[in-house]
Design an enzyme around this catalytic site. Sequence first.
Site, PDB file in Angstrom:
ATOM      1  N   ASN A 196     -13.424  -9.337  -4.496  1.00  0.00           N
ATOM      2  CA  ASN A 196     -13.058  -8.521  -5.650  1.00  0.00           C
ATOM      3  C   ASN A 196     -11.805  -9.066  -6.333  1.00  0.00           C
ATOM      4  O   ASN A 196     -11.899  -9.749  -7.337  1.00  0.00           O
ATOM      5  CB  ASN A 196     -12.848  -7.066  -5.228  1.00  0.00           C
ATOM      6  N   ASP A 197     -10.642  -8.783  -5.786  1.00  0.00           N
ATOM      7  CA  ASP A 197      -9.393  -9.156  -6.448  1.00  0.00           C
ATOM      8  C   ASP A 197      -9.234 -10.662  -6.619  1.00  0.00           C
ATOM      9  O   ASP A 197      -8.616 -11.114  -7.584  1.00  0.00           O
ATOM     10  CB  ASP A 197      -8.201  -8.600  -5.659  1.00  0.00           C
TER      11      ASP A 197
END
Length: 483
Positions: A410-411
């Site tokens: 994700n990040d």
Amino acid sequence: MTAAQPQVAQAVIGALSTTETFVQLLYLTASILFVLGLKDLGDAQTARRGVLLAEIGMVAAVAGTLLFGVDKGIIVRWEWIVVALLIGTGVGTAMGLWIPMTKMPERIALSHAFGGLAVALVGVVEYLNHGGPQMGTLHITATGLEVALGALTFTGSLMAFGKLQGFITGRPVTYPLQNLSNLAMIVGTLGLIGLLVYSPGASWAFYAVATLGVLLGVLLVLPIGGADMPVVICLLNSYAGLAASATGFALDNNVLIICGALDGFSGFLLGMMMSKAMNRSFSNVLFGAFGAAPEGKAVTEGAAPSGPAPNVGSVEEAAEVLRAARSVIVVPGYGMAVSQAQHAVRDLANVLAANGCDVRYAIHPVAGRMPGHMNVLLAEANVPYDHLFDLDVINDDFTATDVALVVGANDVVNPAARSNQSSPIYGMPILSADMAKTCVVLKRSLNAGFAGIENELFVRSNTMMVLGDAKKTLMQFTSALKE
């Protein structure tokens, strides 16, 4: 052979025959093996050998310590040592066999906690045995530092374990004048150790050092968010190593000094590397109160929590994209660890390769919950080491890649780090999955990542999201491609 040579040989043999000399040789051997093991751990190709060398070094160090104790008349109850050895071996074996890779960060945090507790207890016993006033300047300084650092490592590691496990909120917990009060406690601890140097018999100061160490471990980790736990784990590893090195000075044990220093400085350097990978300074990690774990209900269908809706595709549509691809870069993340999907990733890669597709893996330094988390998972699935590439090596290749397959990351693939100056992760180096011709993202839900912010990648026009358990989805991809 001259007449003097037999005498020299006898002198050498006589020197080696003394227990103390033999112990020092064992310590020297252990120290060399630790250095070589650490060097080998820096490369995936030699990591297994590095672990083996370090294990042999530890056996030599323990053997040397037991022999030293016998020689000095310290060890009087062998049965307790055997019992402790059996208990420790049983617990370590059980942890190694049954704790899943998704829980490795928690396991490491617990190991640091008990290592710090052991160091602190050794320091307390050392102070009690020598009565304080009989301790020299170096002795009492080293003892005070080992107790403070050991106690800090113990409670700090328990806090990190709680945040990772969810017992304690992953969000930063702050209060007014927090940094100032923590700094005052650190200065106070050092001041009390200075007082012990001046007056070793001041036992109240010694126990105050231990108490402040316990409190600091809690208060220093409390304001750090869950997204920064990889750095915190490295830092706690550094504290544990420095505490062990201080123990070596207190006990006049060379191997503890050397291996503790290696552990301490390697943990510090690794933490610096992790901070750089997140475009954060050490001070920002420790005092910035960033890295909140997301809270709220999962979103499994429809639009993202805010903004435009993502392009949610089916398994069949994504499988057709993969079938046409000639090059694929897999980007693994913590979601892969949660679903235990590393073996499914390997199976899919094998099918793609059999169809003439070039498959590689892009590894971000802070993907997962600890340094090297993704590397270890993929190695467990027998993914070839030479198929794994670091961010700096592979990032420019995304623009010429047909498909970037993001598995639970994700990040580390959030384009906001490049384009949104108001984003808290702006400037963080990310994997350029959004630059591939097509980006297929596998996620259980549309929730934000561990940093607690939404991901712009999910709503890009070249992104197709497939929601659901990553392992199940990957297995469906493999079945579709085989058909």
